[in-house]
Design a protein around this motif. Structure first.
Motif: not given
Length: 390
Positions: A246-251
């Motif tokens: 979920h977090l890596l999608g932000e970067f």
């Protein structure tokens, strides 16, 4: 200052000494005057007065009972005259006075011992909120000294926390003032220039400065949230790979702009955590890796279990192949506002300190080492093992 126990023993000793003095005075009078002792006459007179003070029906009944030959004395050790109502009332009165004297002495010693504590309470109540001066322990009874020592220890921790907050506010104000000044300067220069290319360049700098300011503000808000303490109601048992994905999608956009390859190596594991706080931890680790690893670098985010002794501990890890951090600087890199010497990338030195704070709140430890192929940086956060449900 003497303890309350010492004062109580002193008062009890004084009461005992007073009683013994009266006893020896009576004994000496008996040896000197025999049956004509003034003590005996005085006590007999006191008994008569006490008997007269009673209501007539009660006094008459006691006198009649004493004169009856069938009535035994209530004091069997002395059968001649101590069973008379007047003598009984005299003994009762003297015993009551003795108890009152002991009570007065003991109560006075307690009040005297607690008087400094009352004065101290008034002084503490009048203190300003910022006064963390330790309390003098020699001004209180010995029994209260451990409590005052613990309170002084609390005051010392509060003072350290206040100093940390003052330093944080000063540093945050400095860090915010710089990008805000840059925003103002770029905006003014962009308005004054007529060159389109120069105006575009200034606008790009303005956007970069705004992004840095926004990131710094987010970090400061995260820091304030974390320092308010963990929220047990927000703690759940979470799936670590799902959090990472979920977090890596932000970067993805930020990494593509720097031509950075983001990889995942996710093994199933679960951690008990505050999901929001772990999101802050991962976000800062990945953001630091992207910003400091450099263009065309490789970043890998992984999760899994690490065997420590007889337990399997879940972990989250971020590693890259960038310039990394010198081994001597790694422990200090997690201090608030610390910037590794020689770093050219703009930053505030808050990101890794947030990671350290969140790890401490979760009882986790941070392992910092070289990254890929001996280059770059590897940061692994190892969490406590989750005990299986029974």
């Amino acid at each position: 200052m003497s303890s309350i126990k010492q004062r109580l023993w002193t008062a009890l000793a004084a009461a005992t000494l007073l009683i013994w003095c009266v006893f020896f005075a009576m004994l000496a009078a008996y040896w000197q005057h025999g049956s004509d002792s003034p003590w005996k006459a005085g006590l007999a007179h006191l008994g008569d007065q006490l008997l007269l003070a009673l209501p007539d029906p009660v006094a008459n009944a006691l006198t009649a009972a004493a004169s009856s030959s069938t009535v035994r004395s209530p004091l069997p050790a002395v059968r001649d005259d101590t069973g008379e109502p007047g003598n009984i009332l005299t003994a009762l009165t003297l015993n009551t006075l003795q108890l009152l004297a002991v009570g007065v002495l003991l109560g006075g010693s307690v009040v005297l011992s607690l008087r400094p504590l009352k004065r101290l309470s008034a002084e503490v109540a009048q203190r300003p909120p910022s006064d963390t001066t330790p309390i003098a322990q020699d001004r209180v009874p010995g029994e209260i000294a451990p409590l005052i020592g613990a309170f002084n220890s609390l005051l010392a921790r509060v003072e350290a926390s206040m100093q940390s907050e003052r330093y944080f506010i000063a540093q945050a104000a400095h860090e915010l003032r710089t990008p805000m000044s840059a925003l103002h300067t770029y905006a003014e220069v962009a308005l004054l220039t007529d060159d389109i290319a120069e105006k575009d360049a200034l606008l790009r700098r303005l956007i970069d400065a705004a992004a840095r300011t926004s990131r710094l503000a987010d970090q400061l808000l995260d820091q304030a949230r974390l320092e308010s303490g963990p929220q047990p109601a927000n703690w759940v048992e979470a799936d670590a790979p799902e959090l990472v994905r979920h977090l890596l999608g932000e970067f993805s956009i930020q990494a593509d702009a720097q031509m950075i390859s983001l990889f995942q190596r996710l093994a199933p594991c679960r951690i008990r955590c505050d999901i929001d706080a772990i999101g802050i931890l991962l976000r800062n680790l990945v953001d630091n890796a992207i910003r400091y690893a450099g263009r065309c670098s490789i970043i890998e985010v992984s999760s899994g279990h690490q065997c420590d002794g007889d337990a399997l501990h879940p972990y989250l890890e971020v590693l890259d192949d960038g310039p990394g951090i010198a081994e001597s600087e790694r422990p200090r890199a997690f201090e608030r506002f610390y910037r590794v010497p020689g770093t050219t990338e703009p930053g505030s030195g808050i990101g890794l300190s947030l990671v350290a704070t969140i790890a401490a709140q979760h009882g986790a430890r941070i392992e910092c080492d070289s990254g890929m192929d001996g280059r770059g940086l590897r940061v692994r956060v190892v969490f406590p093992a989750i005990m299986p449900q029974r």
